[in-house]
Write an enzyme that holds these catalytic residues in place. Structure first.
Site, short mmCIF file in Angstrom:
data_model
loop_
_atom_site.label_atom_id
_atom_site.label_comp_id
_atom_site.label_asym_id
_atom_site.label_seq_id
_atom_site.Cartn_x
_atom_site.Cartn_y
_atom_site.Cartn_z
N HIS A 249 0.63 -1.16 -0.16
CA HIS A 249 0.09 0.05 -0.25
C HIS A 249 0.97 1.41 0.16
O HIS A 249 0.68 2.30 -0.66
CB HIS A 249 -0.73 0.01 1.35
CG HIS A 249 -1.78 1.22 1.46
ND1 HIS A 249 -2.77 1.50 1.19
CD2 HIS A 249 -1.44 2.64 1.95
CE1 HIS A 249 -3.18 2.67 1.46
NE2 HIS A 249 -2.34 3.38 2.21
N GLU A 250 1.81 1.39 0.79
CA GLU A 250 2.68 2.46 0.89
C GLU A 250 3.59 2.42 -0.40
O GLU A 250 3.79 3.84 -0.79
CB GLU A 250 3.59 2.29 2.20
CG GLU A 250 2.96 2.20 3.30
CD GLU A 250 2.14 3.40 3.73
OE1 GLU A 250 2.22 4.47 3.02
OE2 GLU A 250 1.13 3.25 4.51
N HIS B 277 1.56 4.21 -2.92
CA HIS B 277 1.63 5.82 -2.62
C HIS B 277 2.89 6.49 -3.39
O HIS B 277 2.76 7.51 -4.24
CB HIS B 277 1.45 6.06 -1.19
CG HIS B 277 0.29 6.36 -0.75
ND1 HIS B 277 -0.77 6.78 -1.16
CD2 HIS B 277 -0.23 5.67 0.70
CE1 HIS B 277 -2.01 6.68 -0.36
NE2 HIS B 277 -1.74 5.93 0.68
N GLU C 296 -6.27 7.18 -0.66
CA GLU C 296 -6.36 5.83 0.11
C GLU C 296 -6.77 4.65 -0.54
O GLU C 296 -6.30 3.56 -0.66
CB GLU C 296 -6.86 6.25 1.42
CG GLU C 296 -6.13 6.92 2.28
CD GLU C 296 -4.56 6.55 2.62
OE1 GLU C 296 -4.65 5.27 2.78
OE2 GLU C 296 -3.76 7.35 2.63
#
Length: 343
Positions: A130-131, A134, A206
């Protein structure tokens, strides 16, 4: 669609900042506000990652000091075709993580000791994916810019209050009423609108990072399970640095502040249950499309639980990243993991 929406919201925030500058100093104030915004964003572009990491006391680790955690990040970055980011650990019991950096070539990821202790290797993989999403989407830069502009608008609003009070002493009638209205707009309306825009951008990004992160690690249910565990962290564990610097809350995978509630205009993150539901739908879709790992997880009630990384990465006496007991447990179940995650 997300890129266009984010661009429009950023443009709105910049216009709002210039509008507050106009209320403070007329045409010249608007020009000055534009230059201030440019200067702040230039500084943030080059230094925001260092400031945030220092703010949270992050400690950089490598393949020797934190072998399993570092290897997970490395393998995920390779799967996403991203440069190797710097890897950090934050000494905080609250399970959480964030990414920072101006671009993929100058990026960093950070996980708390609480996250490494409480989550399994699969769940940590979901969080780190997930990071990395980003970073791939350059959200770290976008959110830095929005936070900078929002903070500058609040600063100008306070300055407008002082200017407005001075003008009221030297004017009367309609001009005094207009000055009061401008002061109210600058002090309350503009900062509030900027806050809403900042939060809207954060919530949009998100969902996108959840989707892409699930693709990177190969199993949406790993991230769904991680979110379920992390979601209560803000209530169970106190994050002193985040509470003192709430403007950084949007950076974390789950809001680190206490009192975060429903998915609303005032949330920095979407409601966790909504994110988990979206990931379960994505898992079902991937299973139907032939993703073997996801199909196995769906059919067997999520995933086969493995040990967390507490011993491997937080115990300095661990040999080759494992203690004796942890090694036995991992080797016994390691064959159930995808090849890239086997230790």
């Amino acid at each position: 669609m997300n890129i266009m929406r984010t661009t429009m919201l950023l443009a709105f925030m910049t216009a709002l900042f210039m509008g507050v500058g106009y209320l403070v100093g007329g045409g010249s104030g608007m020009v000055v506000a534009l230059f201030i915004a440019g200067g702040l964003n230039f500084f943030s572009y080059w230094n925001s990652d260092k400031i945030v990491l220092r703010m949270y006391g992050a400690r950089e680790v490598d393949e020797h000091s934190s072998p399993v955690y570092y290897r997970i990040v490395t393998k995920l970055a390779q799967r996403a075709s991203l440069p190797q980011p710097k890897v950090y650990i934050i000494n905080n019991a609250q399970p959480n993580a964030f990414a920072t950096g101006r671009d993929p070539q100058n990026a960093a990821v950070a996980a708390s000791t609480g996250l490494l202790k409480q989550l399994s290797a699969e769940e940590i993989s979901g969080v780190m994916a997930h990071e990395l999403a980003h970073i791939e989407h350059r959200d770290t830069l976008t959110m830095t810019l929005t936070a900078t502009i929002a903070g500058a608008i609040s600063m100008l609003g306070n300055f407008a209050l002082l200017m407005g009070m001075g003008r009221q002493r030297n004017s009367s009638g309609n001009s005094q009423g207009a000055g009061m209205l401008g002061t109210v707009i600058a002090l309350f309306v503009a900062p509030f609108a900027a806050m809403l825009v900042q939060m809207a951008i954060s919530r949009t990004r998100e969902y996108a990072a959840d989707r892409r992160g699930a693709e990177i690690c190969g199993n949406p249910l790993w991230l769904a399970s991680a979110l379920s565990k992390i979601s209560g962290g803000g209530q169970t564990f106190y994050n002193e640095e985040a509470e003192h610097n709430p403007a950084t809350a949007h950076m974390f995978i789950v809001n680190p502040l206490r009192g975060e509630g429903a998915d609303s205009l005032f949330s920095t993150h979407p409601a966790t249950e909504n994110r988990i539901a979206a990931l379960h739908k994505q898992a079902e879709k991937m299973a139907k499309e032939g993703n073997k790992g996801t199909k196995f997880a769906v059919e067997n009630g999520l995933y086969r639980k493995h040990g967390n990384l507490e011993d491997e990465d937080l115990n300095p006496e661990a040999q080759n990243g494992f203690t004796h007991n942890q090694k036995k447990k991992t080797v016994r179940r390691g064959k159930d993991r995808p090849t890239w995650l086997r230790h």
